[in-house]
Scaffold this motif. Structure first.
Motif, PDB file in Angstrom:
ATOM      1  N   CYS A  89     -20.067  -1.963  -8.184  1.00  0.00           N
ATOM      2  CA  CYS A  89     -19.802  -2.818  -9.345  1.00  0.00           C
ATOM      3  C   CYS A  89     -18.440  -3.493  -9.223  1.00  0.00           C
ATOM      4  O   CYS A  89     -18.275  -4.659  -9.598  1.00  0.00           O
ATOM      5  N   ILE A  90     -17.467  -2.771  -8.716  1.00  0.00           N
ATOM      6  CA  ILE A  90     -16.147  -3.360  -8.480  1.00  0.00           C
ATOM      7  C   ILE A  90     -16.271  -4.508  -7.489  1.00  0.00           C
ATOM      8  O   ILE A  90     -15.665  -5.573  -7.662  1.00  0.00           O
ATOM      9  N   PHE A  91     -17.080  -4.293  -6.447  1.00  0.00           N
ATOM     10  CA  PHE A  91     -17.272  -5.365  -5.468  1.00  0.00           C
ATOM     11  C   PHE A  91     -17.948  -6.574  -6.108  1.00  0.00           C
ATOM     12  O   PHE A  91     -17.557  -7.723  -5.842  1.00  0.00           O
ATOM     13  N   ALA A  92     -18.951  -6.339  -6.953  1.00  0.00           N
ATOM     14  CA  ALA A  92     -19.632  -7.456  -7.614  1.00  0.00           C
ATOM     15  C   ALA A  92     -18.648  -8.249  -8.475  1.00  0.00           C
ATOM     16  O   ALA A  92     -18.668  -9.486  -8.479  1.00  0.00           O
ATOM     17  N   ARG A  93     -17.787  -7.541  -9.194  1.00  0.00           N
ATOM     18  CA  ARG A  93     -16.784  -8.245 -10.020  1.00  0.00           C
ATOM     19  C   ARG A  93     -15.814  -9.021  -9.130  1.00  0.00           C
ATOM     20  O   ARG A  93     -15.401 -10.135  -9.476  1.00  0.00           O
ATOM     21  N   SER A  94     -15.447  -8.461  -7.987  1.00  0.00           N
ATOM     22  CA  SER A  94     -14.534  -9.163  -7.088  1.00  0.00           C
ATOM     23  C   SER A  94     -15.191 -10.422  -6.528  1.00  0.00           C
ATOM     24  O   SER A  94     -14.528 -11.442  -6.319  1.00  0.00           O
ATOM     25  N   LEU A  95     -16.494 -10.361  -6.294  1.00  0.00           N
ATOM     26  CA  LEU A  95     -17.202 -11.535  -5.779  1.00  0.00           C
ATOM     27  C   LEU A  95     -17.225 -12.644  -6.822  1.00  0.00           C
ATOM     28  O   LEU A  95     -16.986 -13.813  -6.498  1.00  0.00           O
ATOM     29  N   PHE A  96     -17.499 -12.287  -8.075  1.00  0.00           N
ATOM     30  CA  PHE A  96     -17.463 -13.303  -9.125  1.00  0.00           C
ATOM     31  C   PHE A  96     -16.073 -13.927  -9.213  1.00  0.00           C
ATOM     32  O   PHE A  96     -15.925 -15.136  -9.396  1.00  0.00           O
TER      33      PHE A  96
END
Length: 254
Positions: A89-96
């Protein structure tokens, strides 16, 4: 996305999986405390100080699915069901953040107590797994996950938590549309709960990722749900133990 954005995401992957500082493998999974870079990139061993059990290859897949959904204008948010320390989830937020996306939410869904204790009424395959016996390692508090987001400076209004058992939180979750669903609940019951309540909200051309397909209980739930709802979209393997598929415009899921 500019080249420095990709560099940022690559660094996030190495940090979240801890291929940088490495660590001691979890003994009950691996049985021997040896770090191997190649094996870690494919998901093993699980490390005691990493923020995710997810492999680099699986984070590559998550990046592919999210970026494809963004490029194709697929509406909706991202959700992971079963987050451990929150790394995916942290990675997904970083991608956004890397793509300048400000209108999509990362939904962090977990009991934050580990997996449910199986009973006589639980699915037989879940009873056989008895994963609740590993909750000392599997259970990570919501406070810890929030702190992990904060360490990456990614805890903001685009991150929302759904705290509790999936059967209780997902039916009434205030989610209108999803572009990518990532299932990481291990059990038959957790996988089926997530599919039943989230798949109908998945936009056409959105993606479903199943991290635990290598666990027979999870795979059984996936195939039963697909059969019940006439889903024939092609299953693609990320590695021998995890899969994804893209929802076609013709599959209902209802």
């Amino acid at each position: 996305m500019k080249a420095d954005g990709q560099l940022y995401l690559d660094l996030m992957k190495r940090t979240l999986t801890n291929t940088i500082y490495r660590g001691v493998p979890v003994a009950w999974v691996e049985g021997q405390p040896v770090f191997d870079t190649t094996r870690r990139e494919h998901g093993t061993p699980w490390l005691n100080i990493a923020h995710t059990m997810v492999s680099v290859r699986r984070l590559d897949n998550l990046q592919f699915c999210l970026e494809r959904a963004l490029a194709d204008g697929v509406p909706g948010d991202f959700i992971e069901t079963g987050v451990w320390h929150g790394g995916a989830c942290i990675f997904a937020r970083s991608l956004f953040k890397a793509h300048g996306v400000q209108d999509r939410t990362v939904w962090v869904a977990d009991s934050f107590q580990g997996v449910p204790t199986t009973t006589a009424g639980s699915h037989p395959m879940d009873q056989e797994l008895a994963l609740h016996e590993k909750n000392a390692m599997l259970a990570v508090s919501e406070e810890t996950v929030r702190e992990n987001f904060s360490r990456y400076e990614l805890l903001d209004e685009q991150v929302s938590f759904l705290s509790g058992w999936f059967a209780d939180t997902l039916p009434g979750a205030p989610i209108s549309q999803l572009a990518v669903i990532r299932l990481d609940g291990d059990l038959y019951s957790s996988t089926m709960d997530a599919l039943e309540h989230l798949y109908p909200k998945l936009s056409p051309r959105g993606y479903v990722i199943v991290d635990d397909y290598g666990i027979p209980a999870c795979a059984t739930a996936v195939h039963e749900y697909r059969e019940q709802h006439g889903i024939e979209d092609e299953i693609c393997f990320i590695d021998p133990y995890s899969i994804y598929w893209r929802r076609s415009t013709g599959s209902s899921g209802w």
